[in-house]
Write a protein that holds these residues in place. Structure first.
Motif, short mmCIF file in Angstrom:
data_model
loop_
_atom_site.label_atom_id
_atom_site.label_comp_id
_atom_site.label_asym_id
_atom_site.label_seq_id
_atom_site.Cartn_x
_atom_site.Cartn_y
_atom_site.Cartn_z
N VAL A 236 163.40 6.46 99.48
CA VAL A 236 162.12 7.09 99.18
C VAL A 236 161.56 7.72 100.45
O VAL A 236 161.58 7.12 101.52
CB VAL A 236 161.11 6.06 98.61
CG1 VAL A 236 159.77 6.72 98.30
CG2 VAL A 236 161.68 5.38 97.37
N LEU A 237 161.02 8.93 100.29
CA LEU A 237 160.38 9.65 101.39
C LEU A 237 158.89 9.78 101.08
O LEU A 237 158.51 10.25 100.01
CB LEU A 237 161.00 11.04 101.55
CG LEU A 237 160.40 11.97 102.60
CD1 LEU A 237 160.48 11.37 104.00
CD2 LEU A 237 161.08 13.34 102.55
N ILE A 238 158.05 9.34 102.03
CA ILE A 238 156.60 9.43 101.90
C ILE A 238 156.11 10.46 102.92
O ILE A 238 156.34 10.30 104.12
CB ILE A 238 155.93 8.07 102.16
CG1 ILE A 238 156.44 7.02 101.16
CG2 ILE A 238 154.40 8.20 102.09
CD1 ILE A 238 156.05 5.60 101.48
N VAL A 239 155.43 11.50 102.42
CA VAL A 239 155.00 12.60 103.28
C VAL A 239 153.48 12.74 103.20
O VAL A 239 152.94 13.08 102.15
CB VAL A 239 155.66 13.93 102.86
CG1 VAL A 239 155.38 15.01 103.90
CG2 VAL A 239 157.15 13.77 102.62
N LEU B 33 163.41 9.59 95.42
CA LEU B 33 162.02 9.88 95.10
C LEU B 33 161.32 10.37 96.36
O LEU B 33 161.56 9.84 97.45
CB LEU B 33 161.30 8.62 94.58
CG LEU B 33 159.80 8.72 94.34
CD1 LEU B 33 159.48 9.74 93.25
CD2 LEU B 33 159.21 7.35 93.98
N ILE B 34 160.46 11.38 96.17
CA ILE B 34 159.62 11.87 97.27
C ILE B 34 158.17 11.79 96.79
O ILE B 34 157.85 12.22 95.68
CB ILE B 34 159.99 13.30 97.67
CG1 ILE B 34 161.41 13.34 98.25
CG2 ILE B 34 158.97 13.86 98.67
CD1 ILE B 34 161.95 14.73 98.52
N ILE B 35 157.32 11.25 97.66
CA ILE B 35 155.89 11.18 97.38
C ILE B 35 155.21 11.98 98.47
O ILE B 35 155.35 11.66 99.66
CB ILE B 35 155.40 9.71 97.39
CG1 ILE B 35 156.20 8.90 96.37
CG2 ILE B 35 153.90 9.65 97.10
CD1 ILE B 35 156.17 7.41 96.61
N THR B 36 154.49 13.04 98.10
CA THR B 36 153.94 13.93 99.11
C THR B 36 152.50 14.33 98.84
O THR B 36 152.09 14.50 97.70
CB THR B 36 154.80 15.21 99.27
OG1 THR B 36 154.29 15.99 100.35
CG2 THR B 36 154.82 16.05 98.01
#
Length: 124
Positions: A5-8, A52-55
């Protein structure tokens, strides 16, 4: 096995909150990476296959909208589910972003709302 998961988000406190909510989903996690803007996030998607990416949308250097646009044209990233978490209120802009993403959570948010968005994507 676990999810990458990437949190931006340009706010480190918001990245911390999102990461904590992610942990509370009970979903097995492999890598949880944080980026302060879209430019830094693009560097990460080149080396790690994210599930998943949360931006956020409003960030310096490269906005979340610009970041999403880059992802959607690259074959290796165009299918990654993205949740936008933003205080954005421009209806037209949100309609365009929503057509490119899997979910939207408006800041300020209830942690349960974000948790449910995450679970609906990670379960699929």
């Amino acid at each position: 096995m676990g999810f990458n998961v990437l949190i931006v988000d340009d706010c480190s406190a918001m990245r911390f909150v999102i990461k904590e909510v992610l942990k509370r989903t009970g979903t097995p996690l492999k890598e949880v990476i944080e980026a302060a803007d879209g430019k830094e996030a693009l560097e990460w998607v080149r080396v790690i296959p994210f599930d998943l990416i949360i931006t956020d949308l409003n960030m310096p250097n490269m906005t979340g909208a610009e970041f999403i646009a880059h992802l959607r044209v690259l074959p290796q990233t165009q299918r990654i589910p993205i949740i936008t978490v933003s205080a954005e209120s421009n209806t037209n802009r949100l309609e365009v972003i929503s057509s490119l993403t899997a979910g939207f959570v408006h800041k300020p948010f209830r942690t349960e709302e974000l948790r449910e968005e995450m679970l609906s994507i990670l379960r699929n």
